[in-house]
Design a protein around this motif. Structure first.
Motif, PDB file in Angstrom:
ATOM      1  N   ALA A  90      11.723   1.624   8.047  1.00  0.00           N
ATOM      2  CA  ALA A  90      11.000   0.368   7.833  1.00  0.00           C
ATOM      3  C   ALA A  90      10.160   0.026   9.070  1.00  0.00           C
ATOM      4  O   ALA A  90       9.044  -0.485   8.958  1.00  0.00           O
ATOM      5  CB  ALA A  90      11.979  -0.760   7.517  1.00  0.00           C
ATOM      6  N   PHE A  91      10.689   0.351  10.249  1.00  0.00           N
ATOM      7  CA  PHE A  91       9.912   0.175  11.473  1.00  0.00           C
ATOM      8  C   PHE A  91       8.641   1.036  11.406  1.00  0.00           C
ATOM      9  O   PHE A  91       7.532   0.572  11.696  1.00  0.00           O
ATOM     10  CB  PHE A  91      10.750   0.567  12.702  1.00  0.00           C
ATOM     11  CG  PHE A  91       9.979   0.528  13.985  1.00  0.00           C
ATOM     12  CD1 PHE A  91       9.834  -0.652  14.691  1.00  0.00           C
ATOM     13  CD2 PHE A  91       9.364   1.683  14.477  1.00  0.00           C
ATOM     14  CE1 PHE A  91       9.082  -0.686  15.871  1.00  0.00           C
ATOM     15  CE2 PHE A  91       8.620   1.652  15.650  1.00  0.00           C
ATOM     16  CZ  PHE A  91       8.486   0.467  16.350  1.00  0.00           C
ATOM     17  N   PHE A  92       8.804   2.283  11.017  1.00  0.00           N
ATOM     18  CA  PHE A  92       7.643   3.180  10.907  1.00  0.00           C
ATOM     19  C   PHE A  92       6.634   2.636   9.889  1.00  0.00           C
ATOM     20  O   PHE A  92       5.427   2.678  10.117  1.00  0.00           O
ATOM     21  CB  PHE A  92       8.089   4.591  10.490  1.00  0.00           C
ATOM     22  CG  PHE A  92       8.369   5.502  11.662  1.00  0.00           C
ATOM     23  CD1 PHE A  92       9.423   5.246  12.531  1.00  0.00           C
ATOM     24  CD2 PHE A  92       7.579   6.616  11.899  1.00  0.00           C
ATOM     25  CE1 PHE A  92       9.681   6.080  13.618  1.00  0.00           C
ATOM     26  CE2 PHE A  92       7.827   7.458  12.983  1.00  0.00           C
ATOM     27  CZ  PHE A  92       8.875   7.195  13.840  1.00  0.00           C
ATOM     28  N   MET A  93       7.125   2.112   8.773  1.00  0.00           N
ATOM     29  CA  MET A  93       6.212   1.603   7.740  1.00  0.00           C
ATOM     30  C   MET A  93       5.438   0.382   8.233  1.00  0.00           C
ATOM     31  O   MET A  93       4.226   0.325   8.122  1.00  0.00           O
ATOM     32  CB  MET A  93       7.024   1.175   6.506  1.00  0.00           C
ATOM     33  CG  MET A  93       7.061   2.193   5.432  1.00  0.00           C
ATOM     34  SD  MET A  93       7.968   1.473   4.052  1.00  0.00           S
ATOM     35  CE  MET A  93       9.220   2.683   3.890  1.00  0.00           C
ATOM     36  N   TYR A  94       6.184  -0.560   8.782  1.00  0.00           N
ATOM     37  CA  TYR A  94       5.554  -1.810   9.210  1.00  0.00           C
ATOM     38  C   TYR A  94       4.531  -1.566  10.326  1.00  0.00           C
ATOM     39  O   TYR A  94       3.380  -2.005  10.244  1.00  0.00           O
ATOM     40  CB  TYR A  94       6.640  -2.782   9.674  1.00  0.00           C
ATOM     41  CG  TYR A  94       6.100  -4.089  10.185  1.00  0.00           C
ATOM     42  CD1 TYR A  94       5.364  -4.929   9.354  1.00  0.00           C
ATOM     43  CD2 TYR A  94       6.310  -4.488  11.508  1.00  0.00           C
ATOM     44  CE1 TYR A  94       4.857  -6.136   9.834  1.00  0.00           C
ATOM     45  CE2 TYR A  94       5.809  -5.685  11.983  1.00  0.00           C
ATOM     46  CZ  TYR A  94       5.082  -6.502  11.146  1.00  0.00           C
ATOM     47  OH  TYR A  94       4.576  -7.684  11.616  1.00  0.00           O
ATOM     48  N   GLN A  95       4.941  -0.822  11.333  1.00  0.00           N
ATOM     49  CA  GLN A  95       4.030  -0.572  12.449  1.00  0.00           C
ATOM     50  C   GLN A  95       2.841   0.291  12.022  1.00  0.00           C
ATOM     51  O   GLN A  95       1.726   0.119  12.527  1.00  0.00           O
ATOM     52  CB  GLN A  95       4.777   0.081  13.614  1.00  0.00           C
ATOM     53  CG  GLN A  95       5.765  -0.838  14.294  1.00  0.00           C
ATOM     54  CD  GLN A  95       5.072  -2.007  15.006  1.00  0.00           C
ATOM     55  OE1 GLN A  95       4.580  -2.939  14.380  1.00  0.00           O
ATOM     56  NE2 GLN A  95       5.008  -1.952  16.314  1.00  0.00           N
TER      57      GLN A  95
ATOM     58  N   TYR B 244       0.619  -7.831   5.260  1.00  0.00           N
ATOM     59  CA  TYR B 244      -0.430  -6.859   5.601  1.00  0.00           C
ATOM     60  C   TYR B 244      -0.915  -6.027   4.426  1.00  0.00           C
ATOM     61  O   TYR B 244      -1.993  -5.455   4.470  1.00  0.00           O
ATOM     62  CB  TYR B 244       0.106  -5.863   6.646  1.00  0.00           C
ATOM     63  CG  TYR B 244       0.221  -6.447   8.014  1.00  0.00           C
ATOM     64  CD1 TYR B 244      -0.880  -6.463   8.869  1.00  0.00           C
ATOM     65  CD2 TYR B 244       1.409  -6.997   8.464  1.00  0.00           C
ATOM     66  CE1 TYR B 244      -0.782  -6.995  10.135  1.00  0.00           C
ATOM     67  CE2 TYR B 244       1.520  -7.541   9.720  1.00  0.00           C
ATOM     68  CZ  TYR B 244       0.416  -7.538  10.557  1.00  0.00           C
ATOM     69  OH  TYR B 244       0.507  -8.073  11.804  1.00  0.00           O
ATOM     70  N   ALA B 245      -0.076  -5.881   3.395  1.00  0.00           N
ATOM     71  CA  ALA B 245      -0.361  -4.802   2.449  1.00  0.00           C
ATOM     72  C   ALA B 245       0.263  -5.035   1.093  1.00  0.00           C
ATOM     73  O   ALA B 245       1.117  -5.904   0.925  1.00  0.00           O
ATOM     74  CB  ALA B 245       0.200  -3.511   3.034  1.00  0.00           C
ATOM     75  N   GLU B 246      -0.184  -4.214   0.094  1.00  0.00           N
ATOM     76  CA  GLU B 246       0.467  -4.265  -1.217  1.00  0.00           C
ATOM     77  C   GLU B 246       0.747  -2.854  -1.723  1.00  0.00           C
ATOM     78  O   GLU B 246       0.000  -1.910  -1.422  1.00  0.00           O
ATOM     79  CB  GLU B 246      -0.387  -5.051  -2.215  1.00  0.00           C
ATOM     80  CG  GLU B 246      -1.768  -4.507  -2.389  1.00  0.00           C
ATOM     81  CD  GLU B 246      -2.684  -5.492  -3.100  1.00  0.00           C
ATOM     82  OE1 GLU B 246      -2.249  -6.610  -3.403  1.00  0.00           O
ATOM     83  OE2 GLU B 246      -3.836  -5.098  -3.340  1.00  0.00           O
ATOM     84  N   LEU B 247       1.820  -2.750  -2.507  1.00  0.00           N
ATOM     85  CA  LEU B 247       2.206  -1.458  -3.084  1.00  0.00           C
ATOM     86  C   LEU B 247       1.256  -1.148  -4.230  1.00  0.00           C
ATOM     87  O   LEU B 247       1.073  -1.979  -5.119  1.00  0.00           O
ATOM     88  CB  LEU B 247       3.648  -1.562  -3.607  1.00  0.00           C
ATOM     89  CG  LEU B 247       4.252  -0.299  -4.200  1.00  0.00           C
ATOM     90  CD1 LEU B 247       4.512   0.742  -3.115  1.00  0.00           C
ATOM     91  CD2 LEU B 247       5.559  -0.623  -4.914  1.00  0.00           C
ATOM     92  N   VAL B 248       0.620   0.041  -4.203  1.00  0.00           N
ATOM     93  CA  VAL B 248      -0.307   0.362  -5.297  1.00  0.00           C
ATOM     94  C   VAL B 248       0.199   1.477  -6.215  1.00  0.00           C
ATOM     95  O   VAL B 248      -0.249   1.600  -7.349  1.00  0.00           O
ATOM     96  CB  VAL B 248      -1.733   0.719  -4.795  1.00  0.00           C
ATOM     97  CG1 VAL B 248      -2.421  -0.473  -4.205  1.00  0.00           C
ATOM     98  CG2 VAL B 248      -1.734   1.875  -3.822  1.00  0.00           C
TER      99      VAL B 248
END
Ligand SMILES: C[S@@+](CC[C@H](N)C(=O)[O-])C[C@H]1O[C@@H](n2cnc3c(N)ncnc32)[C@H](O)[C@@H]1O
Length: 236
Positions: A166-171, A208-212
């Protein structure tokens, strides 16, 4: 096995057989096994095609692979010069460098991208990163997974992110341009989230983002049967 790998790495030039040997090498000690599930190249190709399908420009786009292992993803990209990558394990790093010599690969922790150079002893306060290709068009890969912390985790404890994936995803999302894509293979527990483990993390990411798009995978890794998904997330 390790000494044979080191012997081949040390050579200046490599035969096709030696490159194949390095490509198939996976560390077999317990420490590395926790993290080292390499994505089969045929799947790296499919995931890259997915990126192009969702608008990534293969000639001009800047790519980040934040934990590149022995470099399987790096070998499928059209323009290796536009690729930045990190990898902590030095054998993996050296193999990735041999397989993708034009890419900018750091034998280091991804966390360091957010710490002030040259000493990397504090989080960058003005701006986000020192990476010269920031902001990226695509972040792609298969990050380490689990609740294990490392020597840089304490710099980021305010984020209250428990799992390293989750750290990798967020950053990684923060490193993207608006409209940029993050495509990761990760444990299915992130999407399933039966115990709300990722509640805080998903809230942070939704800013920041949305799942597509997403795909549940059959067993694809040689050394683990952990259920995995491919997730496609777009930066707002
Ligand atoms: C699951 S493997 C995937 C490798 C590669 N992305 C692939 O798909 O084949 C994760 C890799 O992350 C590396 N790694 C672990 N922690 C890291 C960190 N903090 N920064 C960069 N790489 C890391 C491990 O050494 C391992 O090679």
């Amino acid at each position: 096995m390790l000494s044979k790998v080191q012997e081949i790495i040390a050579k200046k030039n490599h035969t096709a057989e030696e490159i194949i040997f390095l490509t198939n090498y996976e560390p077999n000690d317990d420490r590395n096994r926790l993290y080292s599930f390499y994505t089969p190249i045929c799947l790296c190709e499919k995931i890259y095609e997915l990126a192009i399908h969702y608008g990534f420009d293969p000639k001009k786009g800047k790519i980040l692979e934040p934990s590149c292992g022995n470099g399987n993803f790096l070998t499928v990209f059209d323009n290796p010069k536009n690729v930045t990558a990190f990898e902590t394990d030095s054998i993996n790093y050296q193999i990735a460098k041999i397989r993708s010599p034009k890419s900018n690969i750091y034998n280091d922790y991804f966390e360091k991208a957010f710490l002030m150079p040259p000493r990397h002893t504090s989080v960058i306060k003005s701006g986000l990163t020192w990476l010269k290709d920031y902001p990226f068009d695509l972040v792609i890969g298969n990050p380490p997974y689990g609740s294990r912390t490392n020597i840089y985790s304490s710099f980021f404890k305010n984020m209250k992110i428990k799992q390293i994936e989750a750290f990798f995803m967020y950053q990684s999302l923060r490193l993207l341009k608006p409209g940029g894509l993050l495509i990761f293979i990760t444990s299915s527990s992130f999407l399933r989230d039966q115990n709300n483990t990722y509640k805080n993390e998903k809230k942070l990411m939704s800013e920041y983002a949305e799942l597509v798009d997403a795909y549940r995978m059959p067993k694809v890794f040689k050394n683990t049967s952990v259920p995995t998904d491919i997730i496609v997330i777009k930066r707002k």
